[in-house]
Design an enzyme around this catalytic site. Sequence first.
Site, PDB file in Angstrom:
ATOM      1  N   ARG A  42      -1.432   1.311 -12.287  1.00 38.40           N
ATOM      2  CA  ARG A  42      -1.984   2.489 -11.975  1.00 38.40           C
ATOM      3  C   ARG A  42      -1.273   3.456 -12.553  1.00 38.40           C
ATOM      4  O   ARG A  42      -1.653   4.787 -13.383  1.00 38.40           O
ATOM      5  CB  ARG A  42      -1.900   2.673 -10.566  1.00 38.40           C
ATOM      6  N   ASP A  45      -5.859  -3.381 -13.429  1.00 37.60           N
ATOM      7  CA  ASP A  45      -6.442  -2.832 -12.179  1.00 37.60           C
ATOM      8  C   ASP A  45      -7.502  -2.227 -12.651  1.00 37.60           C
ATOM      9  O   ASP A  45      -7.886  -1.905 -13.778  1.00 37.60           O
ATOM     10  CB  ASP A  45      -5.388  -1.908 -11.121  1.00 37.60           C
ATOM     11  N   HIS A  99     -11.315  -5.029  -8.655  1.00 31.09           N
ATOM     12  CA  HIS A  99     -10.302  -4.318  -9.167  1.00 31.09           C
ATOM     13  C   HIS A  99     -10.079  -4.493 -10.887  1.00 31.09           C
ATOM     14  O   HIS A  99      -9.128  -4.666 -11.485  1.00 31.09           O
ATOM     15  CB  HIS A  99      -8.864  -4.706  -8.565  1.00 31.09           C
ATOM     16  N   ASP A 101      -8.603  -9.581  -3.871  1.00 26.63           N
ATOM     17  CA  ASP A 101      -8.640  -8.979  -2.836  1.00 26.63           C
ATOM     18  C   ASP A 101      -9.882  -7.672  -3.119  1.00 26.63           C
ATOM     19  O   ASP A 101     -10.165  -7.390  -4.121  1.00 26.63           O
ATOM     20  CB  ASP A 101      -7.309  -8.222  -2.318  1.00 26.63           C
ATOM     21  N   GLU A 102     -10.216  -7.017  -1.887  1.00 27.99           N
ATOM     22  CA  GLU A 102     -11.264  -5.865  -1.973  1.00 27.99           C
ATOM     23  C   GLU A 102     -12.367  -6.228  -3.073  1.00 27.99           C
ATOM     24  O   GLU A 102     -12.476  -5.022  -3.638  1.00 27.99           O
ATOM     25  CB  GLU A 102     -10.169  -4.853  -2.097  1.00 27.99           C
ATOM     26  N   TRP A 118      -1.675  -9.983   3.378  1.00 28.39           N
ATOM     27  CA  TRP A 118      -1.427  -8.810   3.434  1.00 28.39           C
ATOM     28  C   TRP A 118      -1.837  -7.874   4.473  1.00 28.39           C
ATOM     29  O   TRP A 118      -1.522  -6.753   4.728  1.00 28.39           O
ATOM     30  CB  TRP A 118      -1.581  -8.086   2.135  1.00 28.39           C
ATOM     31  N   TYR A 173       5.145  -2.553   2.509  1.00 26.23           N
ATOM     32  CA  TYR A 173       4.712  -1.937   1.431  1.00 26.23           C
ATOM     33  C   TYR A 173       5.737  -0.604   1.185  1.00 26.23           C
ATOM     34  O   TYR A 173       5.308   0.197   1.853  1.00 26.23           O
ATOM     35  CB  TYR A 173       3.217  -1.382   1.678  1.00 26.23           C
ATOM     36  N   ASP A 210       5.288   1.647  -1.110  1.00 24.26           N
ATOM     37  CA  ASP A 210       4.698   2.792  -1.601  1.00 24.26           C
ATOM     38  C   ASP A 210       4.346   3.696  -0.472  1.00 24.26           C
ATOM     39  O   ASP A 210       4.089   4.874  -0.605  1.00 24.26           O
ATOM     40  CB  ASP A 210       3.452   2.529  -2.144  1.00 24.26           C
ATOM     41  N   THR A 250       1.327   2.147  -7.341  1.00 26.48           N
ATOM     42  CA  THR A 250       1.650   3.185  -8.012  1.00 26.48           C
ATOM     43  C   THR A 250       0.710   4.331  -7.936  1.00 26.48           C
ATOM     44  O   THR A 250       0.723   5.048  -8.873  1.00 26.48           O
ATOM     45  CB  THR A 250       2.317   2.921  -9.390  1.00 26.48           C
TER      46      THR A 250
END
Length: 514
Positions: free
Chosen positions: A148, A177, A237, A307-308, A375, A399, A401, A451
Amino acid sequence: MMTPYLPIVPQVASFRPEHGRCLLSRGLQWSTPSTASLPLALSDQIDNWLTRVKPSSTPDNSIKLRFQRCDNATKNGSDLPDESYRLTIEQHTITAEAASEAGWFYAFQSLKQAVDAVWHQPHPSLPVGTVEDYPRFPWRGAMLDSARHIQSVDWIKGFLDRMASLKLNRFHWHLSDDEGWRAEIRSHPQLTDIGAWRAQGNTRYGGYFTQNQMHDIVAYARDRHIQVIPEIEMPGHCNAALAANPQLACTNETITILSPLERLPMSQRPDRRAFCAANEGVYQLIADVLSELADVFDAPYLHIGGDETPRNTWEQCPRCQRLMQQEGYATTDELRTHFLRRVHEIALTKLNRTTIAWTEKVRDDLPDEQLTHAWFPGEAAAAARLGRTTINSNHEWTYLDYPSNTSEARDRPDWMIILPIEKIYHFDPLPEGLEEKLHRLILGSEAPIWTEYTPDEASLDQQIMPRLAAFAEALWSPRLGRSYDGFLLRWDAINRRPEPAHPSQPAAPATTSI
């Protein structure tokens, strides 16, 4: 009278104090017996550190710092882990014993912290006694998102130094990503020619790490007993990869790499894409990428994301639907498993690497050898009950962040919870209620620092410390016998001294490869 203690973070497993003090103002000299040989990197680190310790005017009276091998160190009658060590502090001698190079390295980290913390005093000294120290979990990591927003090599080396001082031993490096591709792949230069760059405001933002730079970082980490595990995100991603290779998406539409500072929340993004699961070219690209990374990174693991995964393009793709029908898959969850299995086989059979994948629901049809990276709350326990070896990075506890207080939260999206240092300190990678016979399947944890909302190195520094130190103590030190107040006392003692010069310099947003 206060019981003597040592200002060391993470807290040591045990310290047995005895009468007397080791007066450090006499200076220190170090040596190893002929039966022991320290690695050159550690010898250099010790020499560099001792230049900051006032030399003795009478060398015969200096403290003798000795490193020796100890092959029979035991804990309750059983062999200590490779990373364990013993420090024996006497009035005129400090002896570091370990059965491995990692143990010597961690003994030095502890001694350096303790000495530096008292060195500003008029007559610096340490209490006489014996330290027996060893980690609670073998997998103690931190994850850095360079996709990121990118960081300089010098900053990453400084981050590795901080990890090493806290006895963290896994650096999980997120290199791709939707918002950027950061690893040079010589067989596919378009990944960095196109995928490493985006518009951010009125600026062309981006950059990438050359293979020489990544080799350098791996060697630097190795000298600090840290494994570097690269992550390439798939099957989702991956917008940056698809911008460079539009033929590998389910449609041939042009994909624009967006800035994370301009993006919608994840659940509202209509532009997210996935690799086409039925396109053989995808698996060839991935094989090429992982092969080059395996030549750079010597850890036995490759993190493949997982993921996702956006399902909408798979649901509308004739090739993906045909593949599902041929294989008898009823859901796109099974298609995701199909994808991850194929990638795992590439890594295992061709590269002799084990893969790691983030959880996206806990399934029992993933490859047996693959490590599960949990996670979401409850996923680590669910994975362990399926017999899966698991890294527990429960986002509600790890996490970095996430904002640490309400003031920081004002600039963050509503879905980010507040994660104060005290909560991180009380994190236990072993899920509550998990049967004791399954504890061995929980390797440990990693603290991720994503990030999207951390665009520069100064904001990263603010997010990471001292919460990373609290996290490290939760992974290294015994669960019983430590306290948050004790952690703050030791951390304050360590950080009252002036910090040594940091190797990194503030970096402007990258506009060329770094």
